[in-house]
Design a protein around this motif. Structure first.
Motif, mmCIF file in Angstrom:
data_model
loop_
_atom_site.group_PDB
_atom_site.id
_atom_site.type_symbol
_atom_site.label_atom_id
_atom_site.label_comp_id
_atom_site.label_asym_id
_atom_site.label_seq_id
_atom_site.Cartn_x
_atom_site.Cartn_y
_atom_site.Cartn_z
ATOM 1 N N VAL A 1 0.853 -1.199 0.000
ATOM 2 C CA VAL A 1 0.000 0.000 0.000
ATOM 3 C C VAL A 1 0.881 1.237 0.000
ATOM 4 N N LYS A 2 1.930 1.251 0.835
ATOM 5 C CA LYS A 2 2.833 2.408 0.899
ATOM 6 C C LYS A 2 3.519 2.656 -0.447
ATOM 7 N N LEU A 3 3.975 1.588 -1.086
ATOM 8 C CA LEU A 3 4.618 1.725 -2.400
ATOM 9 C C LEU A 3 3.639 2.295 -3.425
ATOM 10 N N LEU A 4 2.416 1.773 -3.420
ATOM 11 C CA LEU A 4 1.394 2.247 -4.353
ATOM 12 C C LEU A 4 1.048 3.712 -4.075
ATOM 13 N N LEU A 5 0.868 4.053 -2.796
ATOM 14 C CA LEU A 5 0.528 5.434 -2.444
ATOM 15 C C LEU A 5 1.620 6.411 -2.863
ATOM 16 N N ASN A 6 2.885 6.015 -2.729
ATOM 17 C CA ASN A 6 3.990 6.873 -3.173
ATOM 18 C C ASN A 6 3.946 7.087 -4.681
ATOM 19 N N LYS A 7 3.623 6.025 -5.410
ATOM 20 C CA LYS A 7 3.512 6.129 -6.869
ATOM 21 C C LYS A 7 2.339 7.037 -7.247
ATOM 22 N N ILE A 8 1.209 6.854 -6.567
ATOM 23 C CA ILE A 8 0.023 7.682 -6.835
ATOM 24 C C ILE A 8 0.329 9.145 -6.517
ATOM 25 N N LYS A 9 0.998 9.371 -5.397
ATOM 26 C CA LYS A 9 1.315 10.747 -4.973
ATOM 27 C C LYS A 9 2.149 11.471 -6.026
ATOM 28 N N SER A 10 3.080 10.767 -6.650
ATOM 29 C CA SER A 10 3.936 11.414 -7.647
ATOM 30 C C SER A 10 3.234 11.587 -8.997
ATOM 31 N N VAL A 11 2.338 10.678 -9.361
ATOM 32 C CA VAL A 11 1.697 10.735 -10.676
ATOM 33 C C VAL A 11 0.345 11.459 -10.635
ATOM 34 N N TYR A 12 -0.446 11.187 -9.599
ATOM 35 C CA TYR A 12 -1.796 11.760 -9.481
ATOM 36 C C TYR A 12 -2.006 12.343 -8.090
ATOM 37 N N PRO A 13 -1.433 13.514 -7.796
ATOM 38 C CA PRO A 13 -1.531 14.076 -6.446
ATOM 39 C C PRO A 13 -2.965 14.294 -5.954
ATOM 40 N N LYS A 14 -3.890 14.654 -6.847
ATOM 41 C CA LYS A 14 -5.276 14.882 -6.408
ATOM 42 C C LYS A 14 -5.969 13.580 -6.017
ATOM 43 N N ILE A 15 -5.669 12.509 -6.708
ATOM 44 C CA ILE A 15 -6.230 11.208 -6.320
ATOM 45 C C ILE A 15 -5.634 10.787 -4.986
ATOM 46 N N TYR A 16 -4.345 11.046 -4.795
ATOM 47 C CA TYR A 16 -3.692 10.745 -3.525
ATOM 48 C C TYR A 16 -4.389 11.496 -2.385
ATOM 49 N N GLU A 17 -4.677 12.784 -2.597
ATOM 50 C CA GLU A 17 -5.376 13.574 -1.575
ATOM 51 C C GLU A 17 -6.729 12.956 -1.229
ATOM 52 N N GLN A 18 -7.462 12.527 -2.248
ATOM 53 C CA GLN A 18 -8.773 11.918 -2.026
ATOM 54 C C GLN A 18 -8.653 10.628 -1.216
ATOM 55 N N ILE A 19 -7.636 9.837 -1.528
ATOM 56 C CA ILE A 19 -7.422 8.586 -0.792
ATOM 57 C C ILE A 19 -7.134 8.897 0.671
ATOM 58 N N MET A 20 -6.273 9.872 0.915
ATOM 59 C CA MET A 20 -5.903 10.202 2.285
ATOM 60 C C MET A 20 -7.077 10.813 3.048
ATOM 61 N N MET A 21 -7.916 11.594 2.361
ATOM 62 C CA MET A 21 -9.095 12.167 3.012
ATOM 63 C C MET A 21 -10.121 11.073 3.318
ATOM 64 N N ALA A 22 -10.250 10.117 2.415
ATOM 65 C CA ALA A 22 -11.230 9.046 2.597
ATOM 66 C C ALA A 22 -10.820 8.095 3.715
ATOM 67 N N ASN A 23 -9.515 7.884 3.800
ATOM 68 C CA ASN A 23 -9.054 6.900 4.768
ATOM 69 C C ASN A 23 -7.539 7.028 4.893
ATOM 70 N N GLY A 24 -7.063 7.670 5.926
ATOM 71 C CA GLY A 24 -5.634 7.844 6.140
ATOM 72 C C GLY A 24 -4.880 6.535 6.208
ATOM 73 N N ASP A 25 -5.498 5.504 6.752
ATOM 74 C CA ASP A 25 -4.894 4.179 6.849
ATOM 75 C C ASP A 25 -5.529 3.312 5.768
ATOM 76 N N ALA A 26 -5.181 3.584 4.530
ATOM 77 C CA ALA A 26 -5.862 2.999 3.371
ATOM 78 C C ALA A 26 -5.740 1.483 3.304
ATOM 79 N N LYS A 27 -6.876 0.827 3.152
ATOM 80 C CA LYS A 27 -6.939 -0.606 2.857
ATOM 81 C C LYS A 27 -7.297 -0.686 1.386
ATOM 82 N N ILE A 28 -6.340 -1.106 0.593
ATOM 83 C CA ILE A 28 -6.554 -1.138 -0.846
ATOM 84 C C ILE A 28 -6.619 -2.586 -1.308
ATOM 85 N N GLU A 29 -7.665 -2.849 -2.061
ATOM 86 C CA GLU A 29 -7.891 -4.183 -2.600
ATOM 87 C C GLU A 29 -7.373 -4.225 -4.033
ATOM 88 N N TYR A 30 -6.875 -5.378 -4.437
ATOM 89 C CA TYR A 30 -6.363 -5.565 -5.792
ATOM 90 C C TYR A 30 -7.163 -6.653 -6.483
#
Length: 176
Positions: free
Chosen positions: A15-44
């Protein structure tokens, strides 16, 4: 409809690796993820050769075979301004949602500056709704001056196999 081959929650490390990638490529999506859930549980989900990342039962990103991350159409319609926009006229819509690439004559406006091979959202003019995600063949500057020819490769569009599959698995997200 395509079948989901694998479905699991990512480990915290992934999750941390993915969030770092999202933060660099899509900062607004990263913000939405962090606002929705700071401790993100991401399903694949693995659908054929496409990966889908899901947050709180909402598909947010697609990972194609080229390993690039593409936002889903639904997340773009909710977040809005996180990618450059190619606005198309009504005549182009049926072709694009049937998988055609975006042609210069169908474009009414290009919003934002980008280089060639950039990920862009294709938006219909009347309702300002994202109908596809594409990869630009040229830079925004060149596209603005083009009168004919293909300008954006259609990667994911409304009603394609990915869209229909996600609609089956996440009906609440795709009924709005």
């Amino acid at each position: 409809m395509l079948k989901v081959k694998k479905r699991y929650f990512l480990r915290n490390k992934d999750v941390k690796l993915l969030l770092n990638k999202i933060k660099s490529v899509y900062p607004k999506i990263y913000e939405q993820i962090m606002m929705a859930n700071g401790d993100a549980k991401i399903e694949y989900l693995s659908i054929n050769d496409i990966g889908v990342y899901v947050l709180n039962n909402k598909p947010i990103l697609l990972q194609m075979s080229d390993d690039k991350l593409y936002p889903t159409i639904n997340i773009l319609n909710k977040i809005g301004e996180c990618l450059p926009k190619i606005i198309v006229d009504q005549g182009a819509i049926p072709h694009i949602i049937n998988g055609a690439d975006v042609m210069a004559p169908g474009i009414t406006e290009v919003i934002g500056d980008f280089k060639e091979n950039s990920i862009v959202q294709i938006v219909e003019k009347t309702h300002n709704i994202v109908i596809a995600i594409g990869e630009s063949i040229f830079s925004s500057e060149i596209i603005r001056n083009m009168k004919r020819g293909k300008v954006v490769k259609n990667v994911h569009h409304v009603n394609d196999k990915i869209w229909e599959t996600l609609k089956q698995y996440f009906p609440n997200e795709y009924s709005k």
